[in-house]
Design a protein around this motif. Structure first.
Motif, mmCIF file in Angstrom:
data_model
loop_
_atom_site.group_PDB
_atom_site.id
_atom_site.type_symbol
_atom_site.label_atom_id
_atom_site.label_comp_id
_atom_site.label_asym_id
_atom_site.label_seq_id
_atom_site.Cartn_x
_atom_site.Cartn_y
_atom_site.Cartn_z
ATOM 1 N N GLY A 23 0.769 -1.226 0.000
ATOM 2 C CA GLY A 23 0.000 0.000 0.000
ATOM 3 C C GLY A 23 0.805 1.282 0.000
ATOM 4 O O GLY A 23 0.260 2.366 0.236
ATOM 5 N N VAL A 24 2.112 1.184 -0.276
ATOM 6 C CA VAL A 24 2.992 2.360 -0.302
ATOM 7 C C VAL A 24 3.766 2.369 -1.613
ATOM 8 O O VAL A 24 4.149 1.312 -2.127
ATOM 9 N N GLU A 25 3.992 3.557 -2.150
ATOM 10 C CA GLU A 25 4.826 3.734 -3.332
ATOM 11 C C GLU A 25 5.912 4.761 -3.048
ATOM 12 O O GLU A 25 5.723 5.678 -2.246
ATOM 13 N N ALA A 26 7.043 4.608 -3.729
ATOM 14 C CA ALA A 26 8.118 5.588 -3.662
ATOM 15 C C ALA A 26 8.692 5.780 -5.052
ATOM 16 O O ALA A 26 8.730 4.841 -5.852
ATOM 17 N N ALA A 27 9.123 7.006 -5.345
ATOM 18 C CA ALA A 27 9.695 7.333 -6.650
ATOM 19 C C ALA A 27 11.034 8.028 -6.446
ATOM 20 O O ALA A 27 11.116 9.062 -5.765
ATOM 21 N N PHE A 28 12.085 7.448 -7.052
ATOM 22 C CA PHE A 28 13.438 7.988 -6.984
ATOM 23 C C PHE A 28 13.839 8.439 -8.389
ATOM 24 O O PHE A 28 14.164 7.608 -9.244
ATOM 25 N N PRO A 29 13.830 9.749 -8.672
ATOM 26 C CA PRO A 29 14.073 10.208 -10.040
ATOM 27 C C PRO A 29 15.547 10.252 -10.412
ATOM 28 O O PRO A 29 16.425 10.425 -9.557
ATOM 29 N N THR A 30 15.817 10.127 -11.704
ATOM 30 C CA THR A 30 17.114 10.497 -12.246
ATOM 31 C C THR A 30 17.090 11.998 -12.535
ATOM 32 O O THR A 30 16.111 12.685 -12.243
ATOM 33 N N ARG A 31 18.140 12.512 -13.130
ATOM 34 C CA ARG A 31 18.190 13.934 -13.484
ATOM 35 C C ARG A 31 17.645 14.195 -14.892
ATOM 36 O O ARG A 31 17.698 15.324 -15.391
ATOM 37 N N GLU A 32 17.078 13.193 -15.515
ATOM 38 C CA GLU A 32 16.631 13.284 -16.909
ATOM 39 C C GLU A 32 15.223 13.869 -17.026
ATOM 40 O O GLU A 32 14.385 13.674 -16.155
ATOM 41 N N GLY A 33 14.999 14.607 -18.127
ATOM 42 C CA GLY A 33 13.645 15.007 -18.493
ATOM 43 C C GLY A 33 13.170 16.341 -17.987
ATOM 44 O O GLY A 33 11.997 16.668 -18.123
ATOM 45 N N GLY A 34 14.083 17.157 -17.424
ATOM 46 C CA GLY A 34 13.669 18.446 -16.880
ATOM 47 C C GLY A 34 14.017 19.611 -17.784
ATOM 48 O O GLY A 34 14.394 19.442 -18.950
ATOM 49 N N SER A 254 13.088 12.754 -3.879
ATOM 50 C CA SER A 254 12.396 11.483 -3.939
ATOM 51 C C SER A 254 11.163 11.566 -3.050
ATOM 52 O O SER A 254 11.167 12.241 -2.019
ATOM 53 N N VAL A 255 10.114 10.882 -3.467
ATOM 54 C CA VAL A 255 8.804 11.026 -2.828
ATOM 55 C C VAL A 255 8.235 9.645 -2.521
ATOM 56 O O VAL A 255 8.316 8.734 -3.352
ATOM 57 N N ALA A 256 7.647 9.511 -1.324
ATOM 58 C CA ALA A 256 6.971 8.270 -0.952
ATOM 59 C C ALA A 256 5.602 8.612 -0.381
ATOM 60 O O ALA A 256 5.431 9.627 0.298
ATOM 61 N N TRP A 257 4.617 7.749 -0.651
ATOM 62 C CA TRP A 257 3.271 8.034 -0.186
ATOM 63 C C TRP A 257 2.461 6.756 -0.033
ATOM 64 O O TRP A 257 2.762 5.728 -0.651
#
Length: 265
Positions: A23-34, A254-257
């Motif tokens: 029931g939890v997700e986390a996202a760790f981005p690279t430096r790409e796409g900004g 990075s974001v977790a929710w």
């Protein structure tokens, strides 16, 4: 089989590691796409490194859209390499998401059981950690920012142990950060780490990932449910690195929710 999965995701030129389960997700981005340029190219998400604030906010909105968690749901701490934890709730949604003035002051770990509230950790070599526990009304989670000072002072264990008081620890992930291949330190610091975490020093380098895992296990997180991304921000140029780039670098957020709440998937 682990209840948690780790996989690459892409959207609109952005690329991130998605970790999730229970029931939890986390996202760790690279430096790409900004949209940022120069040393901040391209997905700089940090407002305090000298990049154009409007561009940073555009990057944050782009990342928020990609992961499916509205920027207004993020909670961003003002990290100080300390050990202060802050429990946050629905009323904190949006703090620090658009400015520095409303960040959660002097805090290096956030905890919540609120659905759809994005707990943020800023990093560019320091170790981001997400911990999940089974709360009374669903999962609870913590995000932790651990530099070498915080690691020695036990912030990872403290956050995980505090979360464990809400429910049984289920798992954790150690995100992209400087690895044992690159985290060389002086002899004084090596001795401190060897005394605190025997065996994590090899040659002139310290394994911060192993330090984090030991603290998680000490707090009751099952060892078999601790995931390490194994990605070194200093080696891998898809990531920002404060050390590699001599301080002229962007920052990852990075974001977790907890899934299924307002603004979240």
């Amino acid at each position: 089989m682990s209840r948690f999965t780790l996989e690459w995701r892409t959207d609109d030129g952005l690329r991130w590691l998605r970790w999730g389960g229970a029931g939890v997700e986390a996202a760790f981005p690279t430096r790409e796409g900004g949209l940022s340029a120069g040393p901040y190219a391209t997905l700089n998400l940090g407002l305090a490194v000298g990049d154009d604030p409007a561009t940073v906010l555009a990057n944050r909105r782009r990342f928020a859209a990609a992961i499916g968690l509205a920027l207004e749901r993020w909670v961003v701490p003002a990290q100080v390499h300390g050990t202060r934890l802050a429990a946050v709730a629905e009323a904190d949604a949006g703090r620090g998401a658009r400015d520095l003035a409303t960040t959660v002051a002097d805090t290096d770990a956030l905890l919540t059981g609120a659905p759809g509230l994005g707990l943020v950790v800023s990093h560019a070599d320091c170790v981001p950690v997400v911990v999940v526990a089974a709360g009374d009304d669903g999962p609870a989670l913590a995000t932790v920012h651990a530099g070498w000072r915080g690691m020695l002072d036990g912030i990872v264990e403290r956050a995980a142990a505090t979360l464990a008081r809400r429910g049984r620890p289920l798992g954790a992930v150690v995100g992209p950060s400087i690895g044992p291949c690159c985290f060389t330190v002086d002899d004084r610091l090596r001795r401190r780490f060897d005394a605190r975490f025997p065996g994590v020093v090899e040659g002139g380098a310290v394994d911060l990932w192993a330090c984090a895992a030991r603290q998680l296990v000490a707090a009751g997180v099952p060892a078999e449910e601790i995931t390490s991304t194994g990605l070194c921000t200093s080696c891998d140029r898809r990531f920002f690195s404060h050390r590699r780039d001599r301080g002229a670098s962007g920052r990852h957020l990075s974001v977790a929710w907890r899934s299924g709440g307002p603004g979240g998937g």
